[in-house]
Scaffold this motif. Structure first.
Motif, PDB file in Angstrom:
ATOM      1  N   ARG A  11       0.828  -1.209   0.000  1.00  0.00           N
ATOM      2  CA  ARG A  11       0.000   0.000   0.000  1.00  0.00           C
ATOM      3  C   ARG A  11       0.859   1.255   0.000  1.00  0.00           C
ATOM      4  NH1 ARG A  11      -5.625  -1.038   1.974  1.00  0.00           N
ATOM      5  NH2 ARG A  11      -5.724  -3.292   2.071  1.00  0.00           N
ATOM      6  N   ILE A  12       0.492   2.190  -0.856  1.00  0.00           N
ATOM      7  CA  ILE A  12       1.171   3.484  -0.830  1.00  0.00           C
ATOM      8  C   ILE A  12       0.116   4.586  -0.749  1.00  0.00           C
ATOM      9  CG2 ILE A  12       3.234   2.737  -2.101  1.00  0.00           C
ATOM     10  CD1 ILE A  12       1.941   4.032  -4.598  1.00  0.00           C
ATOM     11  N   ASP A  13       0.564   5.797  -0.485  1.00  0.00           N
ATOM     12  CA  ASP A  13      -0.343   6.944  -0.399  1.00  0.00           C
ATOM     13  C   ASP A  13      -0.834   7.354  -1.780  1.00  0.00           C
ATOM     14  OD1 ASP A  13      -0.778   7.687   2.121  1.00  0.00           O
ATOM     15  OD2 ASP A  13       0.216   9.663   1.929  1.00  0.00           O
ATOM     16  N   THR A  14      -2.110   7.648  -1.884  1.00  0.00           N
ATOM     17  CA  THR A  14      -2.645   8.135  -3.165  1.00  0.00           C
ATOM     18  C   THR A  14      -1.897   9.394  -3.608  1.00  0.00           C
ATOM     19  OG1 THR A  14      -4.778   7.178  -2.701  1.00  0.00           O
ATOM     20  CG2 THR A  14      -4.758   8.970  -4.291  1.00  0.00           C
ATOM     21  N   ALA A  15      -1.513  10.219  -2.637  1.00  0.00           N
ATOM     22  CA  ALA A  15      -0.821  11.484  -2.965  1.00  0.00           C
ATOM     23  C   ALA A  15       0.525  11.244  -3.645  1.00  0.00           C
ATOM     24  CB  ALA A  15      -0.628  12.294  -1.702  1.00  0.00           C
ATOM     25  N   SER A  16       1.053  10.030  -3.523  1.00  0.00           N
ATOM     26  CA  SER A  16       2.361   9.779  -4.154  1.00  0.00           C
ATOM     27  C   SER A  16       2.215   9.105  -5.527  1.00  0.00           C
ATOM     28  CB  SER A  16       3.236   8.912  -3.232  1.00  0.00           C
ATOM     29  OG  SER A  16       2.644   7.633  -3.116  1.00  0.00           O
ATOM     30  N   LEU A  17       0.981   8.937  -5.997  1.00  0.00           N
ATOM     31  CA  LEU A  17       0.787   8.316  -7.322  1.00  0.00           C
ATOM     32  C   LEU A  17       1.066   9.318  -8.439  1.00  0.00           C
ATOM     33  CD1 LEU A  17      -2.602   6.396  -6.841  1.00  0.00           C
ATOM     34  CD2 LEU A  17      -0.298   5.403  -6.879  1.00  0.00           C
ATOM     35  N   HIS A  18       1.819   8.869  -9.446  1.00  0.00           N
ATOM     36  CA  HIS A  18       2.063   9.703 -10.626  1.00  0.00           C
ATOM     37  C   HIS A  18       1.492   8.957 -11.823  1.00  0.00           C
ATOM     38  CE1 HIS A  18       4.511  12.360  -8.281  1.00  0.00           C
ATOM     39  NE2 HIS A  18       5.123  11.305  -7.776  1.00  0.00           N
ATOM     40  N   LEU A  19       0.343   9.399 -12.304  1.00  0.00           N
ATOM     41  CA  LEU A  19      -0.387   8.602 -13.298  1.00  0.00           C
ATOM     42  C   LEU A  19      -0.472   9.298 -14.658  1.00  0.00           C
ATOM     43  CD1 LEU A  19      -3.302   7.355 -10.987  1.00  0.00           C
ATOM     44  CD2 LEU A  19      -1.098   6.263 -11.440  1.00  0.00           C
ATOM     45  N   LYS A  20       0.516  10.143 -14.942  1.00  0.00           N
ATOM     46  CA  LYS A  20       0.472  10.934 -16.174  1.00  0.00           C
ATOM     47  C   LYS A  20       0.361  10.064 -17.421  1.00  0.00           C
ATOM     48  CE  LYS A  20       2.689  15.189 -17.691  1.00  0.00           C
ATOM     49  NZ  LYS A  20       2.694  14.855 -19.088  1.00  0.00           N
ATOM     50  N   GLU A  21       0.986   8.889 -17.375  1.00  0.00           N
ATOM     51  CA  GLU A  21       0.978   8.023 -18.567  1.00  0.00           C
ATOM     52  C   GLU A  21      -0.272   7.137 -18.629  1.00  0.00           C
ATOM     53  OE1 GLU A  21       3.331   8.660 -20.602  1.00  0.00           O
ATOM     54  OE2 GLU A  21       4.370   9.933 -19.154  1.00  0.00           O
ATOM     55  N   TRP A  22      -1.072   7.134 -17.589  1.00  0.00           N
ATOM     56  CA  TRP A  22      -2.187   6.168 -17.524  1.00  0.00           C
ATOM     57  C   TRP A  22      -3.405   6.632 -18.324  1.00  0.00           C
ATOM     58  CZ3 TRP A  22      -2.879   1.457 -14.711  1.00  0.00           C
ATOM     59  CH2 TRP A  22      -1.717   1.010 -14.083  1.00  0.00           C
ATOM     60  N   LYS A  23      -3.882   5.709 -19.182  1.00  0.00           N
ATOM     61  CA  LYS A  23      -5.121   5.964 -19.936  1.00  0.00           C
ATOM     62  C   LYS A  23      -6.192   5.020 -19.378  1.00  0.00           C
ATOM     63  CE  LYS A  23      -3.171   8.224 -23.782  1.00  0.00           C
ATOM     64  NZ  LYS A  23      -2.392   8.955 -22.780  1.00  0.00           N
ATOM     65  N   VAL A  24      -7.271   5.630 -18.928  1.00  0.00           N
ATOM     66  CA  VAL A  24      -8.272   4.895 -18.141  1.00  0.00           C
ATOM     67  C   VAL A  24      -9.669   5.107 -18.725  1.00  0.00           C
ATOM     68  CG1 VAL A  24      -9.260   4.680 -15.815  1.00  0.00           C
ATOM     69  CG2 VAL A  24      -6.859   5.387 -16.081  1.00  0.00           C
ATOM     70  N   ALA A  25     -10.493   4.076 -18.677  1.00  0.00           N
ATOM     71  CA  ALA A  25     -11.923   4.252 -18.981  1.00  0.00           C
ATOM     72  C   ALA A  25     -12.716   3.781 -17.765  1.00  0.00           C
ATOM     73  CB  ALA A  25     -12.325   3.450 -20.213  1.00  0.00           C
ATOM     74  N   VAL A  26     -13.668   4.583 -17.326  1.00  0.00           N
ATOM     75  CA  VAL A  26     -14.542   4.172 -16.229  1.00  0.00           C
ATOM     76  C   VAL A  26     -15.971   4.145 -16.773  1.00  0.00           C
ATOM     77  CG1 VAL A  26     -15.311   4.569 -13.868  1.00  0.00           C
ATOM     78  CG2 VAL A  26     -12.979   5.226 -14.535  1.00  0.00           C
TER      79      VAL A  26
END
Ligand SMILES: NC(=O)c1ccc[n+]([C@@H]2O[C@H](COP(=O)([O-])OP(=O)(O)OC[C@H]3O[C@@H](n4cnc5c(N)ncnc54)[C@H](OP(=O)(O)O)[C@@H]3O)[C@@H](O)[C@H]2O)c1
Length: 297
Positions: A11-26
């Motif tokens: 588990r890590i902190d959400t604040a430390s996530l770097h998701l610039k490259e992530w392409k997501v569909a919800v």
């Protein structure tokens, strides 16, 4: 629900996530839990496409919208083809309603809860799964799909009357959607090795999901949702907690796993480990979708 202690993730902190490259569909990202998840992922830099009926996040950086009425299988098919599956790293399914006290049927002749909460997902998943993530040259992980429902709670469904035509009782009909969604995870994990598939069980959280059951803005609905709201996390807290799980590299070897409200792995419903039962349920589901002239491959 029983914990599956053989599966663990760091588990890590959400604040430390770097998701610039992530392409997501919800799919279902316009409201409730899907919306909260979309907003958290976008706030960490991800590009998120949300699918739903009403867009509530115009102007939020990183969130784009595809409008669709997913009670219709033809619409589910159209959305699936419109999604840029080849470029996606992550797909989350959160579309859902609750079965109404009296049976409701879509213009395609399908019971509405089954159509929105389960069959639209079946149609979209089967269309996009073979294409998922194929056009991501630098990807470190397989593309992944999370299917939200109520997995691991012992609901196996009954497959002889999936369209609830012989008899209609709201709760068992909704439980058929619950069972179907858990089966989608277990089946996809076996069917497709080029992506990973997971179930999410959010437990009880205050959203609009029960509107169709209690009646929108009725006293009963307000009392129930107030009680649920007091006793459970908000959608935002849940999304904040879950975001690191959704992108964790530690899940790579665990396709088919299910996770509870706090992100711990839980065991699947025992009956659904019988693959011949799952195949029969899915075949009956595909036959129901075929009534709308949509073919699921
Ligand atoms: N909240 C809980 O207590 C709870 C408990 C157990 C499981 N779950 C599961 O969690 C998931 C998310 O539920 P939630 O609580 O976030 O529900 P929610 O607040 O009602 O959100 C449902 C989402 O589904 C979309 N949707 C509904 N009908 C649609 C349609 N005809 N066409 C397209 N989109 C449609 C809504 O979009 P629009 O608003 O744009 O129509 C919204 O984005 C569901 O799978 C649910 O079964 C929730």
């Amino acid at each position: 629900m029983k914990r599956d202690k053989s599966i663990a993730w760091h588990r890590i902190d959400t604040a430390s996530l770097h998701l610039k490259e992530w392409k997501v569909a919800v799919v279902g990202g316009t409201g409730g839990l899907g919306r909260a998840i979309s907003r958290v992922l976008a706030s960490r830099g991800a590009s998120v496409t949300v699918v739903g009926q009403t867009f509530r996040d115009s102007g939020v950086p990183g969130i784009e919208f595809i409008q669709a009425d997913l009670s219709l299988m033809r619409e589910a098919e159209r959305v699936a083809k419109a999604l840029p599956a080849e470029k996606l790293d992550l797909v989350v399914f959160t579309t859902g309603i609750f079965a109404a006290p009296k049976r409701q049927e879509t213009a395609e002749g399908i019971e509405r809860d089954m159509a929105v909460s389960y069959l639209s997902r079946l149609v979209i998943l089967r269309e996009i799964a073979p294409r998922l993530g194929k056009d991501r040259p630098a990807a470190l992980m397989k593309p992944r799909v999370f299917i939200m429902g109520f997995p691991g709670t012992g609901q196996a469904g009954t497959l002889d009357d999936l369209n609830a035509e012989k008899s209609y009782v709201a709760m068992p009909v909704h439980m058929n959607t619950v069972a179907g969604n858990e089966m989608l995870v277990l089946d996809a994990a076996k069917r497709y090795s080029s992506a990973t598939f997971f179930g999410l069980n959010p437990g009880l959280i205050k959203t609009n999901i029960r509107d169709n059951f209690f009646g929108k803005d009725t006293l009963k609905s307000r009392i129930m949702e107030t009680i649920i709201g007091l006793m459970t996390p908000s959608p935002e807290t849940y999304a904040e907690r879950l975001a690191p799980l959704l992108v964790s590299p530690d899940l790579e070897a665990y396709s088919g796993a299910m996770f509870n409200q706090t992100g711990f792995a839980v065991l699947p419903t025992p009956r659904l480990t019988d693959s011949s039962y799952v195949s029969a349920f899915l075949a009956a589901s595909e036959a129901l979708v075929a009534r709308a002239n949509v073919r699921v491959s």
